[in-house]
Design a protein around this motif. Structure first.
Motif, short mmCIF file in Angstrom:
data_model
loop_
_atom_site.label_atom_id
_atom_site.label_comp_id
_atom_site.label_asym_id
_atom_site.label_seq_id
_atom_site.Cartn_x
_atom_site.Cartn_y
_atom_site.Cartn_z
N SER A 313 0.82 -1.20 0.00
CA SER A 313 0.00 0.00 0.00
C SER A 313 0.86 1.26 0.00
O SER A 313 0.60 2.21 -0.74
CB SER A 313 -0.92 -0.06 1.21
N VAL A 314 1.90 1.25 0.81
CA VAL A 314 2.74 2.45 0.91
C VAL A 314 3.52 2.69 -0.37
O VAL A 314 3.58 3.81 -0.88
CB VAL A 314 3.70 2.33 2.12
N THR A 315 4.08 1.62 -0.95
CA THR A 315 4.89 1.84 -2.15
C THR A 315 4.03 2.06 -3.39
O THR A 315 4.51 2.58 -4.37
CB THR A 315 5.83 0.65 -2.42
N THR A 316 2.76 1.63 -3.34
CA THR A 316 1.94 1.80 -4.54
C THR A 316 1.12 3.08 -4.48
O THR A 316 0.90 3.73 -5.49
CB THR A 316 0.99 0.61 -4.73
N TYR A 317 0.62 3.42 -3.31
CA TYR A 317 -0.31 4.55 -3.25
C TYR A 317 0.10 5.66 -2.30
O TYR A 317 -0.16 6.82 -2.57
CB TYR A 317 -1.71 4.06 -2.84
N LYS A 336 15.04 -1.13 -9.71
CA LYS A 336 15.35 -2.11 -10.75
C LYS A 336 14.20 -3.06 -11.01
O LYS A 336 14.22 -3.82 -11.98
CB LYS A 336 16.58 -2.93 -10.32
N VAL A 337 13.21 -3.06 -10.11
CA VAL A 337 12.15 -4.06 -10.21
C VAL A 337 11.14 -3.65 -11.28
O VAL A 337 10.61 -2.55 -11.24
CB VAL A 337 11.44 -4.20 -8.85
N PRO A 338 10.89 -4.54 -12.24
CA PRO A 338 10.00 -4.15 -13.33
C PRO A 338 8.51 -4.29 -13.01
O PRO A 338 7.69 -3.81 -13.75
CB PRO A 338 10.40 -5.11 -14.45
N PHE A 339 8.16 -4.98 -11.91
CA PHE A 339 6.74 -5.24 -11.63
C PHE A 339 6.19 -4.23 -10.63
O PHE A 339 6.94 -3.69 -9.82
CB PHE A 339 6.53 -6.64 -11.06
N PRO A 340 4.88 -4.07 -10.63
CA PRO A 340 4.29 -3.28 -9.53
C PRO A 340 4.47 -4.02 -8.21
O PRO A 340 4.56 -5.25 -8.19
CB PRO A 340 2.82 -3.15 -9.92
N PRO A 341 4.50 -3.30 -7.10
CA PRO A 341 4.77 -3.93 -5.81
C PRO A 341 3.84 -5.08 -5.47
O PRO A 341 4.26 -6.05 -4.86
CB PRO A 341 4.57 -2.79 -4.81
N THR A 388 12.87 -8.77 -7.30
CA THR A 388 12.25 -8.22 -6.09
C THR A 388 13.21 -7.23 -5.46
O THR A 388 14.38 -7.19 -5.78
CB THR A 388 11.95 -9.33 -5.06
N SER A 389 12.67 -6.48 -4.52
CA SER A 389 13.52 -5.50 -3.84
C SER A 389 13.98 -6.06 -2.49
O SER A 389 13.31 -6.89 -1.90
CB SER A 389 12.78 -4.19 -3.66
N ASN A 390 15.12 -5.57 -2.05
CA ASN A 390 15.69 -6.01 -0.77
C ASN A 390 14.70 -5.88 0.37
O ASN A 390 14.51 -6.77 1.17
CB ASN A 390 16.85 -5.09 -0.39
N ILE A 391 14.09 -4.69 0.40
CA ILE A 391 13.22 -4.38 1.53
C ILE A 391 12.06 -5.36 1.57
O ILE A 391 11.68 -5.84 2.63
CB ILE A 391 12.68 -2.94 1.38
N ASP C 24 8.32 5.26 -9.90
CA ASP C 24 7.91 5.98 -11.11
C ASP C 24 7.63 7.45 -10.81
O ASP C 24 7.07 8.16 -11.63
CB ASP C 24 6.63 5.37 -11.70
N LEU C 25 7.97 7.86 -9.61
CA LEU C 25 7.56 9.21 -9.21
C LEU C 25 8.76 10.14 -9.13
O LEU C 25 9.87 9.74 -8.81
CB LEU C 25 6.91 9.17 -7.83
N ALA C 26 8.47 11.40 -9.43
CA ALA C 26 9.43 12.44 -9.13
C ALA C 26 8.96 13.06 -7.83
O ALA C 26 8.02 13.84 -7.81
CB ALA C 26 9.44 13.47 -10.24
#
Lengths: 483, 361, 365
Positions: A313-317, A336-341, A388-391, C24-26
């Motif tokens: 939720s935090v990384t997407t919105y 570097k991650v190509p997918f949505p969270p 995926t991301s480290n976090i 994707d954000l600035a």
């Protein structure tokens, strides 16, 4: 052992009337005693594993399943039998622990549970040479404790009953034997302490068990799903355990316990959500420590449910919720991650579930390897490959570890499933999705009941008096009385 | 529907509190400042008093009728007579319930989800409402208590504002500035609405009926008072009047070390309170309609009510329209809150007198 | 019924809120507003946001545009980046001196109106052009915004209560008893340095206090809890010594005599207890007599410098100390409303009663 068994037998006889009242059971017509042997033969056709020993001089036949009885005892018995004459036979049979069988259903149960059946011309006797074959008592694997008793139930119902009897030295401990199923009559023993358990609960659970028409129920955990009120709820409603000390503790709390033959699990009812959060270790510890551990478990549930969802939720919105110090790290690891969270999280969570399931199905040693390979190698590689991301790895690992903190395996499974719902909701709607999910969960939980007792018992309806015993692990009271 | 468990006093209080506290909370401090002027938080005491009078009226109905429910009281009247009244009250309640949700969704949209259609938020709210409404009041109350625990911690977030709080900012002036005592007072009063539904369930409270009603109202007042008081010391007066949603700003000012600006989360949590307000109003509607149409299946009724309020929710298009709607509906609701118990009191007393006369004859 | 329920549930899942995935954000972390020379587009907006370069390094990008208003200029910035522009992570907002002279309110209100901007975003003034500060590339100092925010937090924590964010500025602006202040920064030798406090009359800056003067200002503001006092004092005839005193503000009050309807007098009482950290004089500082002497010298100094400062503030008609709040609290509402607040403030006789106590002389005798 033998002594105990006899006491049980007595108990069972007392309860026999209940069995007969079993509505689902077809009442066999009472035939003449000669008919019993005939009936037996008619029913047990095509049973090539049935053995027979004949004594033509005594006009008796003994039928048994050779692998179910104890050979040594049987040989001893035979040698005695060889010594006696036909006149001595009648007194011999009446003077010993051999039970006279009155009808076929009794006979069927006796032979199938491992007794030999002795047919005289008119009568049939049960010779209790049950073989105590099976697993020996071993420490519990699914509910390990560090302090406290380590024994756990086994598949033999006699052993299980003995484990409980040994802990409740009182005639107030009552056992009721019930039968489940139409064809294969599996026995279920209901245990309660008279004067402590409520009669209403007892009647209700009895009614429910007797109404089961289904065959092929193999385990307690399966049985309870036939008698719960909300079959479509993801939450376990009956508490099942393989620890006799837990059962005894629950019995003294006024609950009814049930054990099933050939199942190393007992169920307890009525229970609430908070019973699933308890471990016997809490009572061994000082109450400060016990309470602390309990609080950790509640936090663990929240972490399991919400941590990954919150990340999504935090990384997407809701990027504005990230503190400045954390932002560079998070942005860098995501870059570097190509997918949505949400996909990233679901992928990793799915991988983790695979690992867990693979670990559970494989032998212990291989299972460990899987854990290490999965946890370290795949995780590291996934980050390096930029999938995926480290976090997120940290987040998912934390919520996985938290899910194992929940003492009940059943509940931990439910929560892991629900977690996926939260991740998906947060992937679509962010925080409002999480809150929406929480609201659904709370509404569902608060309307659940177990044996008509609310699932969130001391919280809603509220009984602040019981908070001490359920929400936290309060100090013991030295006064007598039921907690 | 055999389960008619009684509500415990605690459950009743929580039910009242959660029905009362709804969407108005977000702009209540501004309303108070506009209505009462400087130090307007004191005005809550007046309204608290008025609400308590109303609650005593409700309790009197209960007491004089010796524990009868509202429907048992009006059962002496023919159905065709009660129909229009019930219908009017039911529609006022449905509208209020629906509008409260719409208002919340609209604020949510303005603040956090700019490009999202309202349909989604409304369907979320109505799904939750439906889940609760199809159950008995006792079950609703059970869920309410847990949801209360889930939402009440937000009150303690006020502690984060103490460093910025200043008594000097409160000023010694009481009720000064551009005040609008009457109109403003009524609009502040609408924030307390919701207690009047207790007339439908007062007979189902186990014991201490009056106490639990007043306790519920006190809880609301204490929380309103706390929020408003903090706002008056946190914002300067003119700033408070210009803040559209001062409580949202208040929530946004909180910053934790791991997360900051959690207002989007806490605001959503507040949404549950709003949803419960809607649920209780729709429940009231359901009870009224159930009385009129005894044969209708209750699950059927619930679906109809939910669908109607869902459709009604789309009538006001923008916040400005909605505010007009809300204003008039809550006026109507206030009227219902006072007139209904008075009407019932008259009915009870006249029934008694008639009974006595007939007994004397 | 449950079918209907699940259909609606699925319907919910088909929708989706507008995604703002962080990579994707600035994420603008600082903005600056200036007056530009262009007459058509009088506002110059500079934004800076972090970007991640292709080789995974953390860098920043600064864009400067001219526009008619802050939001119009923001639309222009949108045209100059491949990322989605978001202002929810804005930490610092800088204002050029020229703009501040014209008034900050329109710009500030557009920030306050935007729900995505947090009310905790800090504000500061630039001594000259604010965009210079954001444009400046300091060596080994990644983000200017982070640098500034840390700087402001540090100032606030150390001894200058300059913590002015959007909420605090608006609060003091709308309060009729106090005027807001903002810290001033400037570019100096390829570095961003703090250079005093900007004084506001309503939303317009009317003067800048140098850091040395500003120290006294904070001594009289109530939020102050502790700080250090460094100054040169005359210890004897023709002898000067530097002293550093780490003090704790024990007492702070502003009193207005409650007699008249239009108070003409005000007294500020402060009490400091401090430890001497540095003393360059020849006398033994551990000697109680010397300490007494120093106490009186510092007290006098504070009284004198404070008075000078306050006279200056009164002349500028700014009241960052909030003395009018205390005046207000002594008055009737009608009289207060009728009062010409700035005029009466200017005419007031404000006295300072400082009291300094030396606690110890550090760990050396």
């Amino acid at each position: 052992m033998r002594k105990n068994r006899n006491r049980f037998l007595k108990d069972f006889k007392l309860q026999r009337s209940i069995e007969i009242s079993n509505a689902s059971e077809k009442v066999e017509p009472k035939l003449a005693k000669e008919g019993l042997l005939q009936q037996f033969k008619n029913n047990f056709t095509n049973s090539s594993d049935l053995s027979v020993t004949e004594f033509p001089n005594l006009t008796i036949k003994i039928y048994y399943f050779s692998y179910l009885i104890n050979k040594d005892h049987y040989e001893q018995f035979l040698s005695k039998l060889r010594c006696i004459t036909i006149e001595e036979l009648q007194p011999f049979l009446t003077h010993s622990e051999f039970r006279l069988l009155s009808d076929f259903s009794e006979l069927e149960e006796a032979i199938l549970s491992g007794s030999a059946i002795l047919f005289t011309e008119q009568k049939a006797y049960e010779l209790p040479f049950k073989e105590g074959k099976g697993r020996s008592i071993s420490p519990s694997e699914t509910e390990t404790v560090i302090l406290g008793a380590h024994d756990s139930f086994v598949e033999s119902v006699d052993v299980n009953l003995s484990l409980i009897r040994k802990r409740v030295l009182s005639s107030q401990l009552k056992t009721i034997k019930l039968h489940v199923g139409n064809k294969s009559k599996r026995s279920v023993y209901l245990l309660y302490i008279e004067g402590v358990a409520s009669d209403k609960d007892l009647e209700e659970i009895k009614k429910r068990i007797l109404s089961i028409q289904k065959d092929g129920i193999t385990d307690t955990n399966m049985l309870v799903q036939f008698i719960d009120e909300y079959p479509n709820s993801p939450f376990p409603q009956f508490y099942t355990t393989e620890r006799p000390d837990v059962v005894v503790y629950k019995l003294f709390e006024g609950k009814v316990a049930g054990i099933m033959d050939n199942s190393p699990y007992a169920f307890c009812t009525p229970v609430s959500f908070f019973d699933f959060m308890e471990s016997m270790d809490d009572f061994s510890q000082r109450w400060f420590v016990g309470t602390f551990i309990k609080i950790i478990r509640y936090i663990a549930i929240l972490v399991t449910l919400l941590f990954t969802a919150l990340y999504v939720s935090v990384t997407t919105y809701h990027y504005e919720m990230i503190p400045q110090a954390l932002l560079p790290t998070l942005q860098e690891s995501r870059s570097k991650v190509p997918f949505p969270p949400v996909l990233e999280a679901l992928f990793l969570e799915f991988l983790l579930e695979l690992l867990r399931e693979a670990g559970a199905r494989l032998p212990t040693k291989v299972g460990q390897t899987i854990g290490i390979v999965g946890g370290i190698v795949i995780g590291q590689a996934a980050v390096q490959a930029g999938i995926t991301s480290n976090i997120l790895i940290i987040v998912v690992a934390a919520s996985a570890i938290a899910s194992f903190v929940v003492p009940s395996y059943l509940l931990s499974g439910s929560i892991r499933i629900i977690r996926f719902g939260f991740i998906i909701l947060s992937g679509f709607w962010g925080n409002i999705g999480i809150v929406f999910g929480m609201a659904i969960l709370i509404i569902h939980l608060s309307t659940l009941t177990n044996l008509n007792s609310p699932y969130l018992m001391p919280i809603s309806p509220m009984y602040p008096k019981f908070f001490k015993y359920t929400l936290i692990r309060g100090p013991f009271k030295k006064k007598a009385g039921r907690e | 529907m055999t389960m008619k468990e009684k509500l415990s006093p605690f459950q009743a209080s929580i039910l009242i509190y959660l029905t009362q506290s709804g969407v108005t909370l977000f702009y209540l401090p501004r309303l108070v400042a506009e209505a009462f002027g400087t130090n307007g938080w004191i005005g809550h005491f007046i309204i608290y008093f008025v609400v308590n009078i109303n609650l005593v009226l409700i309790w009197l109905v209960f007491k004089l009728s010796k524990g009868k429910s509202m429907f048992e009281i009006i059962a002496i009247l023919p159905k065709w007579m009660t129909l229009p009244f019930n219908f009017v009250i039911a529609s006022v309640w449905t509208l209020l319930g629906a509008m409260v949700t719409v208002k919340f969704s609209m604020i949510l949209k303005v603040l956090f989800y700019n490009n999202v259609s309202l349909v989604y938020f409304l369907s979320m709210a109505y799904i939750l409402s439906y889940m609760l409404l199809k159950k008995d009041l006792y079950q609703i109350a059970k869920a309410t208590v847990v949801l209360f625990y889930f939402t009440v911690w937000t009150v303690f977030l006020l502690a984060f504002h103490l460093p910025e709080f200043s008594f000097i900012r409160l000023t010694p002036f009481i009720f000064k500035g551009d005040t609008d005592m009457l109109n403003g007072g009524v609009s502040v009063f609408t924030a307390f609405l919701g207690y009047e539904l207790s007339i439908l369930y007062i007979h189902r409270i186990e014991r201490k009926q009056l106490k639990s009603l007043i306790a519920g109202n006190s809880l609301t007042t204490v929380i309103y008072l706390g929020v408003t008081f903090v706002c008056f010391g946190f914002f300067s007066f003119k700033q408070l009047v210009s803040e559209m949603y001062p409580v949202v700003t208040l929530l946004g000012y909180i910053s934790f070390p791991v997360l900051e600006r959690v207002e989007s989360f806490t605001f959503s949590v507040f949404g549950i309170k709003v949803m419960l307000t809607t649920v209780m109003y729709l429940w009231g509607t359901k009870e009224l309609l159930q009385y009129q149409f005894k044969r209708a299946k209750s699950s059927y009724l619930v679906t109809v009510i939910i669908l109607i309020s869902f459709v009604v929710s789309f009538i006001p298009k923008v916040l400005k329209d909605l505010d007009e709607w809300l204003k008039y509906i809550s006026y109507a609701c206030t009227a219902v809150a006072f007139l209904l118990p008075i009407f019932l009191l008259i009915t009870v007393v006249s029934t008694k007198i008639m009974n006595r006369e007939s007994a004397n004859e | 019924m449950n079918k209907l329920f699940s259909i609606i549930l699925i319907l919910i899942l088909t929708g989706c809120a507008e995604q703002k995935i962080i990579d994707d954000l600035a994420l603008i972390n600082a903005v600056s507003y200036d007056v530009s020379d262009n007459e058509k587009n009088p506002l110059r907006l500079t934004v800076t946001f972090p970007i991640i370069t292709k080789d995974g390094k953390y860098d920043r990008k600064t864009i400067s545009v001219e526009g008619k208003s802050s939001k119009e200029a923001r639309e222009k910035v949108r045209l100059e980046t491949n990322l989605k522009l978001e202002s929810g992570q804005m930490r610092v907002s800088l204002f050029g001196h020229e703009l501040a002279k014209q008034g900050l309110l329109p710009t500030l209100l557009s920030l306050a109106r935007d729900p995505s901007v947090g009310t905790r975003a800090k504000l500061a003034l630039a001594e000259d052009e604010a965009s210079d500060i954001l444009m400046l590339q300091i060596k080994n100092e990644g983000q200017n915004a982070t640098y500034l925010e840390q700087f402001l937090t540090k100032l606030n924590r150390e001894n200058l209560r300059t913590n002015y964010n959007i909420y605090q500025f608006l609060r003091d602006y709308y309060d009729d008893g106090i005027d807001p202040i903002l810290p001033v920064f400037k570019v100096e030798k390829n570095n961003i340095t703090y250079n005093g406090i900007g004084l506001f009359h309503a939303d317009k800056v009317v003067g800048i206090l140098k850091p040395a003067e500003a120290r006294y200002l904070f001594l009289f503001r109530e939020e102050m809890k502790e700080g250090s006092f460094i100054d040169q004092i005359d210890v004897g005839e023709d002898e000067k010594a530097t002293i550093m005193l780490n003090y704790e503000l024990k007492d702070h009050k502003i009193e207005i005599p409650s007699t008249s309807t239009n108070p003409k007098k005000a007294s500020i009482y402060i009490e400091l207890i401090g430890d001497v950290i540095e003393y360059t004089g020849r006398e033994e500082i551990s000697d109680t007599k010397v300490q007494k002497k120093i106490e009186t010298i510092i007290t006098k100094k504070i009284n004198r410098e404070g008075k000078k400062l306050i006279v200056k503030l009164q002349k500028l008609q700014v009241d960052p100390l909030g003395i009018r709040r205390y005046v207000r609290n002594k008055m009737d509402y009608k009289e207060w409303k009728a009062l010409d607040k700035y005029q009466s403030y200017q005419d007031m006789d404000i006295k300072i009663h400082a009291k300094v106590i030396v606690n110890s002389s550090g760990k050396w005798k």
